[in-house]
Every structure is written in C-alpha cells, then in structure tokens.
Design a protein around this motif. Sequence first.
Motif, PDB file in Angstrom:
ATOM      1  N   VAL A 100       0.833  -1.207   0.000  1.00 56.16           N
ATOM      2  CA  VAL A 100       0.000   0.000   0.000  1.00 56.16           C
ATOM      3  C   VAL A 100       0.865   1.253   0.000  1.00 56.16           C
ATOM      4  N   ILE A 101       1.930   1.246   0.786  1.00 56.91           N
ATOM      5  CA  ILE A 101       2.856   2.386   0.812  1.00 56.91           C
ATOM      6  C   ILE A 101       3.458   2.621  -0.571  1.00 56.91           C
ATOM      7  N   ALA A 102       3.900   1.543  -1.206  1.00 64.24           N
ATOM      8  CA  ALA A 102       4.520   1.666  -2.525  1.00 64.24           C
ATOM      9  C   ALA A 102       3.541   2.249  -3.540  1.00 64.24           C
ATOM     10  N   VAL A 103       2.287   1.789  -3.520  1.00 62.12           N
ATOM     11  CA  VAL A 103       1.279   2.284  -4.459  1.00 62.12           C
ATOM     12  C   VAL A 103       1.008   3.768  -4.220  1.00 62.12           C
ATOM     13  N   GLY A 104       0.825   4.144  -2.950  1.00 64.85           N
ATOM     14  CA  GLY A 104       0.545   5.542  -2.644  1.00 64.85           C
ATOM     15  C   GLY A 104       1.681   6.464  -3.051  1.00 64.85           C
ATOM     16  N   SER A 105       2.905   6.060  -2.765  1.00 66.39           N
ATOM     17  CA  SER A 105       4.055   6.892  -3.119  1.00 66.39           C
ATOM     18  C   SER A 105       4.202   7.010  -4.629  1.00 66.39           C
ATOM     19  N   LEU A 106       3.996   5.914  -5.344  1.00 61.10           N
ATOM     20  CA  LEU A 106       4.152   5.932  -6.798  1.00 61.10           C
ATOM     21  C   LEU A 106       3.095   6.799  -7.471  1.00 61.10           C
ATOM     22  N   LEU A 107       1.871   6.785  -6.958  1.00 63.87           N
ATOM     23  CA  LEU A 107       0.798   7.577  -7.563  1.00 63.87           C
ATOM     24  C   LEU A 107       1.049   9.076  -7.476  1.00 63.87           C
ATOM     25  N   THR A 108       1.824   9.521  -6.481  1.00 63.08           N
ATOM     26  CA  THR A 108       2.084  10.959  -6.368  1.00 63.08           C
ATOM     27  C   THR A 108       2.842  11.502  -7.569  1.00 63.08           C
ATOM     28  N   VAL A 109       3.520  10.647  -8.301  1.00 60.68           N
ATOM     29  CA  VAL A 109       4.285  11.087  -9.469  1.00 60.68           C
ATOM     30  C   VAL A 109       3.362  11.726 -10.507  1.00 60.68           C
ATOM     31  N   TRP A 110       2.101  11.263 -10.580  1.00 64.67           N
ATOM     32  CA  TRP A 110       1.171  11.753 -11.600  1.00 64.67           C
ATOM     33  C   TRP A 110       0.138  12.731 -11.049  1.00 64.67           C
ATOM     34  N   MET A 111       0.268  13.188  -9.832  1.00 65.82           N
ATOM     35  CA  MET A 111      -0.742  14.070  -9.265  1.00 65.82           C
ATOM     36  C   MET A 111      -0.617  15.473  -9.865  1.00 65.82           C
ATOM     37  N   SER A 112      -1.749  16.181  -9.861  1.00 66.31           N
ATOM     38  CA  SER A 112      -1.772  17.557 -10.377  1.00 66.31           C
ATOM     39  C   SER A 112      -2.603  18.484  -9.516  1.00 66.31           C
ATOM     40  N   ALA A 113      -3.222  17.952  -8.454  1.00 65.85           N
ATOM     41  CA  ALA A 113      -4.057  18.764  -7.572  1.00 65.85           C
ATOM     42  C   ALA A 113      -3.744  18.424  -6.116  1.00 65.85           C
ATOM     43  N   ALA A 114      -3.998  19.367  -5.222  1.00 66.81           N
ATOM     44  CA  ALA A 114      -3.657  19.179  -3.810  1.00 66.81           C
ATOM     45  C   ALA A 114      -4.434  18.025  -3.182  1.00 66.81           C
ATOM     46  N   TRP A 115      -5.696  17.797  -3.623  1.00 73.99           N
ATOM     47  CA  TRP A 115      -6.466  16.711  -3.035  1.00 73.99           C
ATOM     48  C   TRP A 115      -5.833  15.364  -3.330  1.00 73.99           C
ATOM     49  N   GLN A 116      -5.127  15.273  -4.462  1.00 76.71           N
ATOM     50  CA  GLN A 116      -4.448  14.022  -4.776  1.00 76.71           C
ATOM     51  C   GLN A 116      -3.270  13.773  -3.833  1.00 76.71           C
ATOM     52  N   LEU A 117      -2.581  14.837  -3.437  1.00 77.62           N
ATOM     53  CA  LEU A 117      -1.518  14.691  -2.446  1.00 77.62           C
ATOM     54  C   LEU A 117      -2.095  14.181  -1.128  1.00 77.62           C
ATOM     55  N   VAL A 118      -3.248  14.727  -0.748  1.00 76.91           N
ATOM     56  CA  VAL A 118      -3.901  14.276   0.484  1.00 76.91           C
ATOM     57  C   VAL A 118      -4.291  12.808   0.378  1.00 76.91           C
ATOM     58  N   LEU A 119      -4.831  12.404  -0.791  1.00 75.51           N
ATOM     59  CA  LEU A 119      -5.275  11.019  -0.963  1.00 75.51           C
ATOM     60  C   LEU A 119      -4.099  10.050  -1.033  1.00 75.51           C
ATOM     61  N   TYR A 120      -3.123  10.345  -1.897  1.00 77.81           N
ATOM     62  CA  TYR A 120      -2.038   9.402  -2.125  1.00 77.81           C
ATOM     63  C   TYR A 120      -1.064   9.347  -0.952  1.00 77.81           C
ATOM     64  N   TRP A 121      -0.525  10.542  -0.610  1.00 76.71           N
ATOM     65  CA  TRP A 121       0.471  10.553   0.461  1.00 76.71           C
ATOM     66  C   TRP A 121      -0.189  10.560   1.839  1.00 76.71           C
ATOM     67  N   GLY A 122      -1.298  11.313   1.960  1.00 71.97           N
ATOM     68  CA  GLY A 122      -1.954  11.385   3.256  1.00 71.97           C
ATOM     69  C   GLY A 122      -2.659  10.096   3.635  1.00 71.97           C
ATOM     70  N   VAL A 123      -3.550   9.608   2.760  1.00 68.02           N
ATOM     71  CA  VAL A 123      -4.397   8.468   3.108  1.00 68.02           C
ATOM     72  C   VAL A 123      -3.681   7.133   2.878  1.00 68.02           C
ATOM     73  N   LEU A 124      -3.237   6.878   1.637  1.00 71.10           N
ATOM     74  CA  LEU A 124      -2.665   5.562   1.340  1.00 71.10           C
ATOM     75  C   LEU A 124      -1.361   5.309   2.104  1.00 71.10           C
ATOM     76  N   VAL A 125      -0.432   6.236   1.996  1.00 70.26           N
ATOM     77  CA  VAL A 125       0.828   6.046   2.707  1.00 70.26           C
ATOM     78  C   VAL A 125       0.599   6.095   4.217  1.00 70.26           C
ATOM     79  N   GLY A 126      -0.345   6.926   4.665  1.00 71.39           N
ATOM     80  CA  GLY A 126      -0.656   6.979   6.086  1.00 71.39           C
ATOM     81  C   GLY A 126      -1.195   5.664   6.614  1.00 71.39           C
ATOM     82  N   LEU A 127      -2.132   5.053   5.868  1.00 72.38           N
ATOM     83  CA  LEU A 127      -2.680   3.762   6.291  1.00 72.38           C
ATOM     84  C   LEU A 127      -1.604   2.666   6.281  1.00 72.38           C
ATOM     85  N   GLY A 128      -0.812   2.639   5.225  1.00 68.05           N
ATOM     86  CA  GLY A 128       0.233   1.613   5.154  1.00 68.05           C
ATOM     87  C   GLY A 128       1.276   1.776   6.240  1.00 68.05           C
ATOM     88  N   SER A 129       1.678   3.008   6.473  1.00 71.90           N
ATOM     89  CA  SER A 129       2.712   3.231   7.474  1.00 71.90           C
ATOM     90  C   SER A 129       2.199   2.954   8.878  1.00 71.90           C
TER      91      SER A 129
END
Length: 430
Positions: A100-129
């Motif tokens: 889950v951490i790997a997926v969340g971190s990798l998805l940030t490469v294609w983000m273009s809006a702040a909500w995506q940072l919250v979802l990918y790094w905040g939610v996915l990486v947060g849950l995995g970590s």
Amino acid sequence: MTTQTQQGPSVGRSSLGRRRPHRAWSVAAVTFVTIIGAAAFASLPGLLIEPLHDDFGWSRGTIGFAVSVNLALYGVTAPFAAALMDRFGIRRVVALALVVIAVGSLLTVWMSAAWQLVLYWGVLVGLGSGAMALAFAATVTNRWFVARRGLVTGLLTAAGASGQLIFLPLLAWIVEEHQWRPAAVTVAIAAVSVVPFVWLFLRDHPADAGVAPYGAVEFVAKPAPVSGAARRAVTVLLKATRTGPFWLLAGTFAICGASTNGLVKTHFVPAAHDHGMPVPAAASLLAVIGVFDIVGTVASGWFTDRFEARRLLAGYYALRGISLLFLPVLLAPSVHPPMVFFVVFYGLDWVATVPPTIALCREHYGEDSAIVFGWVLASHQVGAAVVAFLGGLARDVFGAYDVVWYAAGALCAVAALMSLVIRRGALVSR
C-alpha cells in the motif's frame, strides 16, 4: 537469564547451553531490517514542502495538511494493525502494508491537484505506514521476548532512525539534483523491495519455530487467531480510557509526536533553508540526529530495564524542551559548533521516550499492552499531525517558525510534569 522449556518440540532448542543464538534474535533482526527499509517514506515529507510549493504553488499550510493526514492515519491505524496481527499474523499485515505504501508513493508522481496529495500521500501512505508503526515493534517484542524487552524495544525503535540515516541524505540529493518525483519513486521501490524479505524470514510466533520466547521458563503454544480485530481494538480502548495512566501516557506521547515528527522532522529542513542553509546540508543534520537517536534509544531501552520508567520520561521531556527553546537562535546559513551540539543533544532524546512508554503500557495493561500502546501512539501521531499543519500555517502567517519552536519547548515541560504523575503499575517482567 536462564531459558528453559517443557518437554516437547522446544526441548534443547532454546536451552542456555546450545551454541546458536535464540531464534527470537533472528526475528528481531528481520524486524529491524524491515523497519529500516520502510523508513524511506518517513524521511520524505520534510523534503517535499519547498519543491511542491515551487512546482504547484500550493501553500505550506496545504502541504502541511496532507502531511498531517498522513501522520494522523499513521497513528489511528496502529491499534487496529496490532489487532489485525493477532487475527491474520504479523507477516501478512506487514507485507500488505508495504505494498500500500509503494502504491501511494508511486501515484504521487502523476498528481496535479492538492487533493491528490492528500489522498495518495496522506491516506494511502498513512494507512500503510500505520501498520509499520511502533505497535509492530511492540507486538514482536511481546511475543518473542520475556527477558530483555526494554533493550529489544530500544533496538527496534532505533531502526527507524537507522533508516532515516540511510535515506535522508539520499532523498535530499535526489530532490536537489533530479526534483521530487524520482525521490517518490525511490520510496516506492524501497517499500516493495522489503516485501520478499518479510514474507520469507519473518515469523508470527515462537511456536512457529518450535521454541519458547526468549527468557521464558516454559514453552508457549501459539494462540488461536483472534477474530473481530476492530471490535477488540475499540474494546481495549474503552477499557483503557477508564484509567488515569492511559490519559497521561496519551497526553505525554501527543507532545512527543508534536515535538518530533510533527515539528522537527517535517519543518526543520524548510526552517533551516529559510535561514540560507542548503537543503542537502539541513537534511544531513536530520540524518545525524538519526545517528545519535540510535545511541539514545538503545541506551533508553537499557535504562528502562533498570530504572523507573516514569522518571526517565520526565527527564527526557525536560531536556527536549530546553533544547527546542535554543533552536531559533542556532539556525544559520552554515553548520556551526552550537548547531552540531543541538543535533547531538536532540538526537539522543529523539525517540528515547518509546521504551519507557511501552514499559508503562505493559505494567498497566498486560496482554493488551500492544493494542493500548497502539492507541497511545495514535495520540502521538495526532499531536504530530496538528503541529505539522500549524507549523506550515505559522510559517505562512508569520514568515518564520520561531513561535512554533518556543511553543513546543513549553509543551515538553508540561509533558515532563505529566510523566511524574503516572502511578506505578503492577510489576511485570520487562
């Protein structure tokens, strides 16, 4: 301490006279390396604030909010992860968390809006970590060790600092030379590379290896899987909240998180950069904090096996608060001796609070201590999340971080007093 087992599959395997180390030490070593490999995701947020601000024009408060979601979920997930480990096993939960951490971190490469940072790094990486939180170390220690628990807790806690030492300079160099996206990919690769190691070598319980826990006087059968992980985590919380020590431990650990992960780990690099220090130099200072964190945490584990935990906590928080009060006048364009002294002093205290906090949870809550500590850790991360957001907001409003350093120092003084109020629990082997 003499290790002795009943007759059965463990006879001879865990006796003091055999030459091979007890299997518990190899499991601790696997856990140590796993936490090191997973430390990459914890090293990156403080390095992203300025690049994301420059690339997307997002305010530091907005970026700090995404980091705060990450930190909060890291904490809230921990007690449920500890219960899930009782249901599905340590190995499965940790392996899934790394993916889950790997997926969340990798998805940030294609983000273009702040909500995506919250979802990918905040939610996915947060849950995995959250599943890789200190509750993981507490669960391994409780299952595999009866003796030397304080020392092992210190060693496993220090693993995060070791990972910081490895990844911070590397990620800072990548961000400086190749921008932030390759750094995010590096975090994803680091998380995925640990998965086979966990799956092949980590074991859930001493009975899986046919041995007693280290320091146990008898063989311990592997318990049946505990169903209703979420219900158990909530039940343990409700039971713990009816006791005074829980609120004191949660309160002190919230201040611990506010003054470490939320403040220094997230905002030290941009604060130093505000004073003209290059980002790689500031990141290297954080890495040096990690070096002395290893020494301080292992020493704290050793002290916890020998001295009263609440007094250790009071001393740690008092010293941390004093050091933070001096930091605003130490920040400068270059590294100088007083700053080096701060880094060494603060590093020795960074997570030295963990072994005595886990020991106090064990004294008061026995078999539920790993889950209780998970909830205490949740308060740690909530404190970190609040300050990660408020620190960025303060920088936007005041143009400097000074007020946040002073406030954190004052809070540490409060935590020192709270630690002394914690009553002694039942004496349990640590």
